[in-house]
Motif scaffolding. Structure first.
Motif: not given
Length: 852
Positions: A608-611, A660-664, A633-636
């Motif tokens: 969700s991008g919260q972390q 951001e599209t998913i959040r919208e 790091g980057n998480y997929l």
């Protein structure tokens, strides 16, 4: 206790002076800082005189299993004061209790001489009566304790022995200084210790769910002289659904008794430890005279079945210290079937990685299997004979040409390729394969499957000073479709201090040297790297990088990763450092593995991008400075660990859509103009569609685990490509479906409905009413999955599935508890879900939604 610790004008000091004048021996109760170095770090809390009104009583519950190896709980009483202590199992506790007993006995004798004091004499007589039946140094209080030769007090009853001083120095008491001394003592232990050989009997037996029907003496008492140790492993102790699902079986005491009766008759043995996972059980017995030298006994289990947790396959292990040697014994049951050798390799690696034993000092990292001086590995490893037809194999066996047959053994080939069991040794096999026989006979499998004979049951070892005296099967036992196997090993164990003068001289030299170093130098280290980037991290895919810490200072040092301000742990939950704490001699270095692993607990916030994958580790040197290590790091993002409501909104693979599209899309869910969500996530449809088309008649579906590599391919396909056909075997797809359900942040039946479901579990109509009011996407998924499972049950003649298999597996995933479940809750959850595996007329429209 060092008297410098209690000097001063406080009450404890005054009390000590008074007790000294009374010539009374005293028990000191003190606490200390976690990393105490000097006397200033220790605080004296209480001084208890060992006088007439003093007692130490060992306390236990009638429900506790009276086995050797458990911690000792004692209650110290003085007048009206009670203090309960938990003492670690081992010679140090026994020595302490025997000294307390000696001090009390001296006081008691003094009391008995003063016959003119009548009341005092009466009290002494009462106490003497209470103590008249003592065998061990403390009284043992336990209601209705079962008397059994199997579970006696041999270890606690032993006489005080010469202390293992180098082991005592390893106790977690004063941190850095003691670790320095311990390290130097161990380097020079050849000066005051020696190697002595002991005989270890190792046995393994897959009993195929049978009860003990014959004496085990031909197996367990097959040596001319009694061995010093018995390590006896069983597999498939119980094949019932109850044992598989609830880890409960009445067969444990039956086989335990059969083992005890089968031990060598010329010696007396004590049970040290028993550990069991479903049908995998390991028993540890020791000769009575060696019991006093065993300490630090720990047992652990690892399941490697479906989802890496179910215990129908996996391992149990016991680790212990005997004199100065650390020994670990593993009993494993690896994946079955000839073609599944890669899965067996994976099981072995998972067991080695996940089997961890806690240490007395909980701030120290857990011990893994390979961190022990000696590792003994036994069990049904299930490696088979490859590339030979069954008749050819039987012909080689009839000719006793075991060497030619062994060249086709899968375990030999995998070890030759250094894929598994690196550093292990197996003795020469000069006995015929131990699997598969018709139960009750010596005839090879005559069933329709006609299994190719194989050496499934094996015993291996790792370590120094080990010699195998025999390695054999025992054909006279016919209870199972396997034959038991035994190995007698002679293992050289380093004994405790044998030269007191040499030890004392060495100890004093080390202390003087350390004193000089502490006064002159401050510890320092250098790091090979301080910034680490983990790229393209995926769900349940392990990544690791290594930082080398080199002691470039003038003194040994102790390091530890410490929490940052206002944080409970030293790192984020998706990260670990191994080891997280340690000791470095001058000029030495250590490789610390920084391991990153995203699981069901950490995936939701990352999806969700919260972390973010960002953290800073603080490496602290005792008496030195702090060093900072940056982790990024980057998480997929993955469908695993994403919510059902979010996935129903995504018509493209999750990694094809910007975060951001998913959040919208989630924010616009309440907007009536927004596109209607899918009825169920496409990822669930793809997995169920695959299983519906190709696995309706698959045996052991949802019970046989898949391959880790195939799961990763399935995960990548769901997250990125969206193919019509998923890669991997049916078992891998089935396990991926279970892992998907397990990783949902909110289960199919949301947490808020959990209490209501338990209350209604016995009423089918109420259960269905609850499902009818679930959020729409959750209700759709529940109905879709239950319709699929009902379809599988129609093919039970081929896939051998039934309600008692499917209900517990899926019930625990669809109806999860927000907290840990007890056994009663598990049974209610199973009962709730069973109502939905029996098709009713209302289910017919649901079946129309299944793939054609």
């Amino acid at each position: 206790c060092d008297e410098t610790m209690i000097e001063g004008d406080g009450p404890s000091s005054s009390k000590k002076c008074l007790l000294d004048k009374l010539r009374c021996e005293q028990l000191f109760i003190y606490s200390h800082r976690r990393m105490a170095i000097t006397g200033d770090d220790v605080r004296l809390d209480e001084i208890i005189p060992i006088s007439y009104d003093f007692s130490v009583v060992e306390v236990s519950s009638p429900d506790e299993l009276a086995v050797v190896g458990a911690d000792t709980r004692v209650r110290v009483t003085f007048f009206e004061e009670d203090l309960e202590l938990k003492l670690p199992f081992g010679s140090h506790t026994r020595l302490f209790l025997s000294e307390v007993n000696r001090a009390w006995s001296v006081k008691e004798q003094t009391l008995q001489l003063k016959t003119e004091r009548g009341c005092s004499m009466q009290r002494a007589e009462r106490q003497s009566h209470h103590r008249s039946d003592l065998i061990s140094p403390v009284r043992r209080v336990s209601r209705e304790r079962v008397k059994s030769e199997v579970r006696d007090d041999l270890i606690r009853n032993s006489q005080p022995i010469l202390a293992n001083k180098s082991q005592m120095l390893g106790m977690p008491q004063f941190g850095l200084r003691d670790n320095l001394i311990k390290c130097e003592l161990l380097k020079k232990e050849d000066a005051y210790t020696y190697i002595k050989n002991y005989r270890f009997f190792l046995g393994t037996y897959n009993v195929n769910g049978q009860n003990p029907k014959e004496s085990l003496s031909p197996w367990l008492a097959s040596t001319a002289t009694p061995p010093d140790f018995y390590l006896v492993g069983f597999q498939e102790l119980d094949l019932s659904k109850e044992a598989f699902l609830f880890n409960d079986t009445p067969k444990e005491p039956e086989w335990m008794l059969a083992v005890y009766k089968g031990l060598h008759p010329d010696a007396k043995y004590a049970l040290v430890k028993l550990v069991r996972l479903v049908g995998i059980m390991l028993l540890f017995y020791v000769k009575a005279e060696h019991a006093a030298h065993i300490s630090e006994v720990e047992a652990e289990t690892v399941g490697t079945g479906v989802m890496g947790r179910m215990g129908n396959k996996g391992a149990v292990a016991i680790r212990f210290q005997f004199h100065n040697s650390d020994i670990c014994v593993v009993n494993s049951h690896l994946a079955a079937h000839t073609e599944e050798f890669e899965r067996r390799n994976q099981d072995f690696k998972d067991i080695c990685r996940r089997m961890q034993f806690s240490q007395d000092d909980l701030t120290l990292p857990p011990l893994t299997i390979m961190k022990h001086n000696v590792v003994l590995w036994l069990g049904d490893l299930n490696y088979r004979i490859s590339d030979l037809e069954v008749d050819h194999v039987k012909d080689l066996i009839a000719k006793k040409d075991f060497e030619s047959l062994y060249n086709h053994d899968q375990l030999k080939r995998q070890m030759d390729e250094e894929v598994v069991f690196g550093g292990f040794t197996e003795g020469e096999i000069d006995f015929q394969p131990t699997y598969k026989y018709d139960t009750g006979s010596d005839q090879w499998d005559t069933s329709e499957k006609c299994r190719v004979p194989a050496w499934c049951d094996r015993i291996l070892w790792r370590g120094k000073n080990i010699k195998q005296l025999h390695y054999q099967s025992h054909m006279t036992l016919k209870t199972s479709d396997h034959k038991p196997v035994s190995s007698l090993l002679e293992i050289g164990v380093r004994t405790p201090v044998v030269n007191e003068e040499s030890y004392k001289r060495t100890f004093e030299e080390i202390v003087r040297h350390i004193d000089r170093m502490e006064n002159d130098c401050i510890p320092s280290v250098s790091l090979s790297q301080r910034e680490f980037l983990f790229q393209d991290v995926k769900f349940m895919q392990h990544q690791a990088k290594t930082v080398t810490v080199y002691n470039d200072g003038q003194v040994p040092c102790q390091f530890e990763f410490i929490p940052k301000l206002d944080e409970p742990t030293y790192c984020k939950p998706w990260l670990t450092a191994n080891p997280a704490k340690g000791f470095l001699a001058q000029g030495a270095s250590v490789d610390i593995d920084l391991e990153l692993f995203v699981n069901r607990s950490t995936a939701p916030d990352l999806n969700s991008g919260q972390q973010q994958l960002e953290d800073i580790l603080v490496l602290h040197l005792e008496r030195g400075k702090d060093y900072f290590i940056s982790i990024t790091g980057n998480y997929l993002p993955s469908c695993f660990g994403s919510s059902l409501s979010t996935l129903c909104l995504l018509r493209e693979p999750i990694q094809d859509m910007p975060l951001e599209t998913i959040r919208e899309l989630v924010r616009s869910l309440s907007n009536p103009e927004t596109d209607k969500p899918q009825e169920i996530p496409k990822e669930i449809w793809m997995m169920v569609d695959h299983l519906f088309r190709y696995a309706k008649k698959q045996e052991e579906l949802f019970q046989q685990p898949g391959l880790r590599s195939e799961f990763e391919e399935i995960r990548d396909c769901l997250d990125t490509v969206g193919l019509d056909t998923l890669p991997g075997s049916n078992h891998s797809v089935a396990e991926a479906l279970l892992l998907f359900l397990d990783a949902l942040p909110e289960p199919v039946i949301p947490f808020s409905f959990y209490p209501q479901c338990l209350d209604s579990c016995s009423d089918s109509s109420q259960c269905r009413q609850i499902i009818s009011v679930l959020p729409q996407c959750h209700k759709n998924v529940f109905n879709y999955l239950t319709a699929f499972l009902q379809e599988l049950l129609k093919h039970s003649a081929h896939n051998r599935l039934d309600v008692n298999i499917l209900a517990p597996i899926f019930a625990g995933l669809l109806l999860r508890s927000p907290t840990k479940q007890d056994l009663t809750e598990k049974r209610k959850v199973k009962e709730f879900f069973q109502h939905f595996l029996v098709q009713t007329p209302s289910d017919r429209d649901i079946h129309d939604k299944l793939p054609e």
